[in-house]
Design a protein around this motif. Structure first.
Motif, mmCIF file in Angstrom:
data_model
loop_
_atom_site.group_PDB
_atom_site.id
_atom_site.type_symbol
_atom_site.label_atom_id
_atom_site.label_comp_id
_atom_site.label_asym_id
_atom_site.label_seq_id
_atom_site.Cartn_x
_atom_site.Cartn_y
_atom_site.Cartn_z
ATOM 1 N N GLY A 264 -40.916 46.021 -7.475
ATOM 2 C CA GLY A 264 -39.989 44.966 -7.250
ATOM 3 C C GLY A 264 -39.312 44.482 -8.735
ATOM 4 N N HIS A 265 -39.811 45.149 -9.791
ATOM 5 C CA HIS A 265 -39.177 44.627 -11.036
ATOM 6 C C HIS A 265 -38.240 45.346 -11.608
ATOM 7 C CE1 HIS A 265 -43.164 42.589 -11.172
ATOM 8 N NE2 HIS A 265 -43.205 42.284 -12.298
ATOM 9 N N ARG A 266 -37.468 44.825 -12.445
ATOM 10 C CA ARG A 266 -36.398 45.223 -13.038
ATOM 11 C C ARG A 266 -36.497 46.029 -14.356
ATOM 12 N NH1 ARG A 266 -31.588 42.540 -13.247
ATOM 13 N NH2 ARG A 266 -32.039 42.142 -10.965
ATOM 14 N N LEU A 267 -37.959 45.817 -15.060
ATOM 15 C CA LEU A 267 -38.229 46.488 -16.225
ATOM 16 C C LEU A 267 -39.645 46.348 -16.424
ATOM 17 C CD1 LEU A 267 -37.497 47.699 -19.104
ATOM 18 C CD2 LEU A 267 -37.272 45.277 -19.869
ATOM 19 N N LEU A 268 -40.244 47.530 -17.048
ATOM 20 C CA LEU A 268 -41.704 47.518 -16.967
ATOM 21 C C LEU A 268 -41.618 48.077 -18.625
ATOM 22 C CD1 LEU A 268 -44.699 47.359 -16.814
ATOM 23 C CD2 LEU A 268 -44.530 49.794 -15.728
ATOM 24 N N CYS A 269 -42.276 47.195 -19.525
ATOM 25 C CA CYS A 269 -42.510 47.650 -20.898
ATOM 26 C C CYS A 269 -44.047 47.889 -20.996
ATOM 27 C CB CYS A 269 -41.984 46.260 -21.744
ATOM 28 S SG CYS A 269 -40.189 45.849 -21.754
ATOM 29 N N ILE A 270 -44.110 48.905 -21.899
ATOM 30 C CA ILE A 270 -45.590 49.402 -21.988
ATOM 31 C C ILE A 270 -45.704 49.456 -23.505
ATOM 32 C CG2 ILE A 270 -47.338 51.003 -21.368
ATOM 33 C CD1 ILE A 270 -45.442 51.976 -19.089
ATOM 34 N N ASP A 271 -46.444 48.634 -24.142
ATOM 35 C CA ASP A 271 -46.708 48.870 -25.578
ATOM 36 C C ASP A 271 -48.103 49.842 -25.903
ATOM 37 O OD1 ASP A 271 -46.168 48.317 -28.172
ATOM 38 O OD2 ASP A 271 -47.185 46.272 -28.252
ATOM 39 N N GLU A 272 -48.222 50.571 -26.810
ATOM 40 C CA GLU A 272 -49.117 51.172 -27.247
ATOM 41 C C GLU A 272 -49.385 52.076 -26.233
ATOM 42 O OE1 GLU A 272 -51.920 47.965 -28.348
ATOM 43 O OE2 GLU A 272 -50.651 47.120 -29.175
ATOM 44 N N PHE A 273 -48.551 53.204 -25.968
ATOM 45 C CA PHE A 273 -48.651 53.991 -24.903
ATOM 46 C C PHE A 273 -49.625 55.036 -25.433
ATOM 47 C CE2 PHE A 273 -48.038 57.018 -21.454
ATOM 48 C CZ PHE A 273 -47.299 56.463 -20.599
ATOM 49 N N GLU A 274 -50.644 55.428 -24.882
ATOM 50 C CA GLU A 274 -51.531 56.533 -25.283
ATOM 51 C C GLU A 274 -52.423 57.008 -24.132
ATOM 52 O OE1 GLU A 274 -51.965 58.095 -28.193
ATOM 53 O OE2 GLU A 274 -51.075 56.468 -29.470
ATOM 54 N N LEU A 275 -52.803 58.371 -24.074
ATOM 55 C CA LEU A 275 -53.526 58.959 -23.154
ATOM 56 C C LEU A 275 -54.789 59.419 -23.749
ATOM 57 C CD1 LEU A 275 -50.562 61.015 -21.232
ATOM 58 C CD2 LEU A 275 -51.657 58.779 -20.830
ATOM 59 N N GLY B 297 -44.183 55.215 -36.743
ATOM 60 C CA GLY B 297 -45.569 55.011 -37.472
ATOM 61 C C GLY B 297 -45.936 53.453 -36.714
ATOM 62 N N TYR B 298 -47.266 53.021 -37.162
ATOM 63 C CA TYR B 298 -47.544 51.551 -37.148
ATOM 64 C C TYR B 298 -46.998 50.778 -38.214
ATOM 65 C CZ TYR B 298 -50.816 53.406 -40.815
ATOM 66 O OH TYR B 298 -51.164 54.149 -42.011
ATOM 67 N N GLY B 299 -46.540 49.537 -37.806
ATOM 68 C CA GLY B 299 -45.929 48.569 -38.607
ATOM 69 C C GLY B 299 -44.383 48.603 -38.986
ATOM 70 N N VAL B 300 -43.559 49.477 -38.070
ATOM 71 C CA VAL B 300 -42.331 49.842 -38.171
ATOM 72 C C VAL B 300 -41.250 48.718 -37.244
ATOM 73 C CG1 VAL B 300 -42.410 52.013 -39.023
ATOM 74 C CG2 VAL B 300 -42.002 51.496 -36.500
ATOM 75 N N GLY B 301 -42.237 47.832 -36.442
ATOM 76 C CA GLY B 301 -41.311 46.733 -35.668
ATOM 77 C C GLY B 301 -41.272 47.321 -34.360
ATOM 78 N N LYS B 302 -41.943 48.207 -33.736
ATOM 79 C CA LYS B 302 -41.653 48.702 -32.505
ATOM 80 C C LYS B 302 -42.095 47.769 -31.280
ATOM 81 C CE LYS B 302 -44.891 52.095 -32.474
ATOM 82 N NZ LYS B 302 -45.222 51.922 -33.878
ATOM 83 N N THR B 303 -42.960 47.086 -31.399
ATOM 84 C CA THR B 303 -43.435 45.831 -30.596
ATOM 85 C C THR B 303 -42.557 44.615 -30.671
ATOM 86 O OG1 THR B 303 -45.771 46.378 -30.784
ATOM 87 C CG2 THR B 303 -45.385 44.404 -29.913
ATOM 88 N N HIS B 304 -41.927 44.440 -31.859
ATOM 89 C CA HIS B 304 -40.816 43.440 -32.004
ATOM 90 C C HIS B 304 -39.796 43.794 -31.241
ATOM 91 C CE1 HIS B 304 -38.739 40.538 -35.048
ATOM 92 N NE2 HIS B 304 -37.717 41.099 -33.873
ATOM 93 N N LEU B 305 -39.295 45.167 -31.174
ATOM 94 C CA LEU B 305 -38.240 45.619 -30.759
ATOM 95 C C LEU B 305 -38.238 45.670 -28.922
ATOM 96 C CD1 LEU B 305 -37.210 48.483 -33.052
ATOM 97 C CD2 LEU B 305 -35.885 46.298 -32.496
ATOM 98 N N LEU B 306 -39.450 46.158 -28.612
ATOM 99 C CA LEU B 306 -39.897 46.224 -27.161
ATOM 100 C C LEU B 306 -39.772 44.866 -26.653
ATOM 101 C CD1 LEU B 306 -40.958 48.500 -24.977
ATOM 102 C CD2 LEU B 306 -43.141 47.540 -25.431
ATOM 103 N N ALA B 307 -40.335 43.769 -27.280
ATOM 104 C CA ALA B 307 -40.377 42.355 -26.746
ATOM 105 C C ALA B 307 -39.018 41.848 -26.957
ATOM 106 C CB ALA B 307 -41.308 41.480 -27.720
ATOM 107 N N SER B 308 -38.292 42.276 -27.757
ATOM 108 C CA SER B 308 -36.977 41.877 -27.759
ATOM 109 C C SER B 308 -35.751 42.406 -26.627
ATOM 110 C CB SER B 308 -36.152 42.291 -29.004
ATOM 111 O OG SER B 308 -36.843 41.533 -30.287
ATOM 112 N N LEU B 309 -36.365 43.702 -26.192
ATOM 113 C CA LEU B 309 -35.757 44.162 -25.050
ATOM 114 C C LEU B 309 -36.138 43.159 -23.976
ATOM 115 C CD1 LEU B 309 -34.362 46.448 -23.505
ATOM 116 C CD2 LEU B 309 -36.307 47.642 -23.533
ATOM 117 N N TRP B 310 -37.209 43.014 -23.623
ATOM 118 C CA TRP B 310 -37.957 42.022 -22.401
ATOM 119 C C TRP B 310 -37.025 40.938 -22.420
ATOM 120 C CZ3 TRP B 310 -39.739 37.634 -21.351
ATOM 121 C CH2 TRP B 310 -40.538 37.503 -20.010
ATOM 122 N N HIS B 311 -36.895 40.328 -23.575
ATOM 123 C CA HIS B 311 -36.092 39.134 -23.658
ATOM 124 C C HIS B 311 -34.752 39.157 -23.545
ATOM 125 C CE1 HIS B 311 -39.549 36.390 -25.040
ATOM 126 N NE2 HIS B 311 -39.669 37.350 -26.016
#
Length: 367
Positions: free
Chosen positions: A158-169, A109-123
């Motif tokens: 050529g990237h090692r990692l691609l992080c996609i936030d708020e994935f929706e179709l 759900g919204y507000g459980v810290g998913k973007t925080h975790l995704l950014a932490s993965l990037w870092h």
């Protein structure tokens, strides 16, 4: 008449506020690529700064899984690794390597810290910033629009990692586009990580005839290992309710007294957003320290509502407080909208605007 200070106080300078409605930014394609990094709000986040809810063990588990995922990318080679599949799926390859899963999908759900975790993965991923990309789903599709499909593949492969936030179709065109793009990036050895409020197999549900694009949706789902994160919206966890809207005079005075603040009539701003491509909404707020809005009211239609969602995301990413008069933000969207296929986007926007409204409370002088 300008506001005056009390005896013994220094006068407060007033200035003509900025106006978002007067801005029509042009964003070059190279800026879109350069800005594919975690937004300012998430510059300093790390796995160690994520505070799991002790009542939600899935949050602690997510941290451990993502830490291992990041460590496993240390020896990955983006180029020439097209024979490496996701979880054994994809094209045939040599005997399995112990590298582990190559894609994660954070669902919750919204507000459980998913973007925080995704950014932490990037870092945490051991690679140069130029070999990692981070952006919202909308920003990714906007990049394709700016660069063209082939150039986007070349830029990201050529990237090692691609992080996609708020994935929706949101439409069939996006489904086919993203399915094809991610397939090519996977073949090039790029690891993927994404966040969404919708499980991969449910993408597009309630928005369009998802059954007609089942193959593409299933193809997208095959790239990821779903990782469920339960919990309540941390933005409201243990915090008071958002402040009630102020009156027009208070909002106008705060805009005049806050350096770099913008001041716009809400209905007029909604009309202006239709003239600016969503890829430019970040640039629309360049240099803005606070957004002040008068006459906030219900959003008239779904197209306008979706544009507002993108603006709310960009303001939240940049930690720009929002001060408003009119209706509270939880009354922006109609009951029908909040029951429809985009309801999770709307609830996210309400959550984020509420947090920004709380941040803006200090801009109003009570004297």
């Amino acid at each position: 008449m300008s506001s005056s200070s009390s005896a013994g106080e220094s006068p407060i300078a007033e200035a003509t506020p900025l106006s978002l409605c007067s801005r029509e930014p042009r964003v070059p394609a190279d800026r879109l690529v350069a800005e594919m990094v975690p937004p300012p709000r998430f510059d300093a986040v790390r796995f160690g700064t994520y505070i799991p809810d002790p009542n939600q063990p899935s949050q602690t588990e997510a941290v451990h899984v993502l830490e291992s995922f990041a460590a496993g990318l240390g020896g990955a080679q983006a180029a020439g690794s097209g024979k490496r599949g996701f979880f054994g799926l994809g094209r045939p390859r040599a005997p399995k390597t112990p590298a582990g899963p190559r894609g994660v999908y954070l669902d919750g759900g919204y507000g459980v810290g998913k973007t925080h975790l995704l950014a932490s993965l990037w870092h945490a991923t051991p690679a140069e910033p130029s070999l990692k990309a981070f952006g919202t789903f909308v920003e990714l599709t906007n990049l394709v629009g700016a660069l063209g499909f082939q150039q986007t593949v070349q830029t990201l492969s050529g990237h090692r990692l691609l992080c996609i936030d708020e994935f929706e179709l949101d439409d069939p065109g996006d489904t086919v586009l993203v399915s094809t793009l991610l397939g090519k990036l996977v073949d090039a050895g790029v690891a993927l990580a994404a966040t969404s409020n919708t499980l991969p197999g449910k993408l597009g549900e309630g928005r369009f005839a998802a059954a007609d694009f089942l193959r593409e949706i299933q193809g997208l789902s095959a790239h990821f290992r779903p990782l469920r994160i339960d919990g309540e919206d941390y933005r409201h966890r243990g915090l008071p309710e958002a402040p009630a809207p102020f009156d027009d005079e208070q909002v106008t005075r705060a805009a005049q007294e806050t350096a770099g603040a913008s001041l716009d009539d809400f209905p007029r701003l909604l009309e202006h957003l239709a003239k600016v491509h969503p890829s430019r909404y970040g640039a629309l707020t360049d240099g803005v320290t606070a957004v002040c809005l008068t006459d906030v009211g219900p959003v008239p239609d779904q197209s306008t509502a979706l544009r507002l969602v993108v603006l709310a995301d960009r303001l939240y990413d940049r930690e720009v407080p929002v001060l408003a008069s009119g209706l509270p933000f939880d009354q922006l969207f109609s009951a029908e909208m909040l029951k429809g296929g985009y309801r999770k986007k709307y609830f996210r926007a309400i959550s984020r605007l509420t947090a920004l409204a709380r941040d803006a409370k200090g801009l109003v002088r009570t004297a």
